[in-house]
Write a protein that holds these residues in place. Sequence first.
Motif, PDB file in Angstrom:
ATOM      1  N   UNK A  40       0.838  -1.204   0.000  1.00 51.16           N
ATOM      2  CA  UNK A  40       0.000   0.000   0.000  1.00 51.16           C
ATOM      3  C   UNK A  40       0.873   1.255   0.000  1.00 51.16           C
ATOM      4  N   UNK A  41       1.932   1.251   0.798  1.00 48.25           N
ATOM      5  CA  UNK A  41       2.838   2.401   0.837  1.00 48.25           C
ATOM      6  C   UNK A  41       3.483   2.628  -0.531  1.00 48.25           C
ATOM      7  N   UNK A  42       3.892   1.569  -1.192  1.00 45.45           N
ATOM      8  CA  UNK A  42       4.478   1.706  -2.531  1.00 45.45           C
ATOM      9  C   UNK A  42       3.466   2.293  -3.507  1.00 45.45           C
ATOM     10  N   UNK A  43       2.228   1.837  -3.428  1.00 41.12           N
ATOM     11  CA  UNK A  43       1.190   2.354  -4.326  1.00 41.12           C
ATOM     12  C   UNK A  43       0.904   3.827  -4.051  1.00 41.12           C
ATOM     13  N   UNK A  44       0.958   4.229  -2.783  1.00 39.87           N
ATOM     14  CA  UNK A  44       0.757   5.643  -2.440  1.00 39.87           C
ATOM     15  C   UNK A  44       1.864   6.496  -3.056  1.00 39.87           C
ATOM     16  N   UNK A  45       3.091   6.010  -3.023  1.00 43.14           N
ATOM     17  CA  UNK A  45       4.196   6.760  -3.610  1.00 43.14           C
ATOM     18  C   UNK A  45       4.116   6.812  -5.137  1.00 43.14           C
ATOM     19  N   UNK A  46       3.350   5.929  -5.753  1.00 45.97           N
ATOM     20  CA  UNK A  46       3.170   5.948  -7.207  1.00 45.97           C
ATOM     21  C   UNK A  46       2.106   6.959  -7.661  1.00 45.97           C
ATOM     22  N   UNK A  47       1.283   7.442  -6.756  1.00 44.24           N
ATOM     23  CA  UNK A  47       0.202   8.367  -7.121  1.00 44.24           C
ATOM     24  C   UNK A  47       0.698   9.578  -7.917  1.00 44.24           C
ATOM     25  N   UNK A  48       1.785  10.237  -7.515  1.00 39.89           N
ATOM     26  CA  UNK A  48       2.224  11.418  -8.279  1.00 39.89           C
ATOM     27  C   UNK A  48       2.566  11.125  -9.741  1.00 39.89           C
ATOM     28  N   UNK A  49       2.908   9.896 -10.064  1.00 44.75           N
ATOM     29  CA  UNK A  49       3.245   9.564 -11.446  1.00 44.75           C
ATOM     30  C   UNK A  49       2.011   9.552 -12.343  1.00 44.75           C
ATOM     31  N   UNK A  50       0.828   9.414 -11.769  1.00 48.33           N
ATOM     32  CA  UNK A  50      -0.395   9.331 -12.553  1.00 48.33           C
ATOM     33  C   UNK A  50      -1.249  10.595 -12.476  1.00 48.33           C
ATOM     34  N   UNK A  51      -0.796  11.565 -11.720  1.00 46.74           N
ATOM     35  CA  UNK A  51      -1.508  12.845 -11.636  1.00 46.74           C
ATOM     36  C   UNK A  51      -0.921  13.783 -12.692  1.00 46.74           C
ATOM     37  N   UNK A  52      -1.755  14.614 -13.277  1.00 45.72           N
ATOM     38  CA  UNK A  52      -1.233  15.578 -14.250  1.00 45.72           C
ATOM     39  C   UNK A  52      -0.338  16.612 -13.557  1.00 45.72           C
ATOM     40  N   UNK A  53       0.703  17.037 -14.262  1.00 45.61           N
ATOM     41  CA  UNK A  53       1.583  18.068 -13.704  1.00 45.61           C
ATOM     42  C   UNK A  53       0.833  19.379 -13.575  1.00 45.61           C
TER      43      UNK A  53
END
Length: 54
Positions: A40-53
């Motif tokens: 879950x922690x790893x997936x939380x850290x991946x969130x910024x990669x899928x959000x628009x800049x």
Amino acid sequence: MSHKQINFIGWILFVLSAIGFIIASIGSFWSMVGSVLFLVACLVFLIPFFRPDE
């Protein structure tokens, strides 16, 4: 490769290792809890990669 691509690949490897830990911890409650929290922690850290800049 850009820094963002390298970071993304690193986090994907962390997710794969978390899945491996989950598989290895089948039958051990506390190991499973720790492995799932790690995933879950790893997936939380991946969130910024899928959000628009912004």
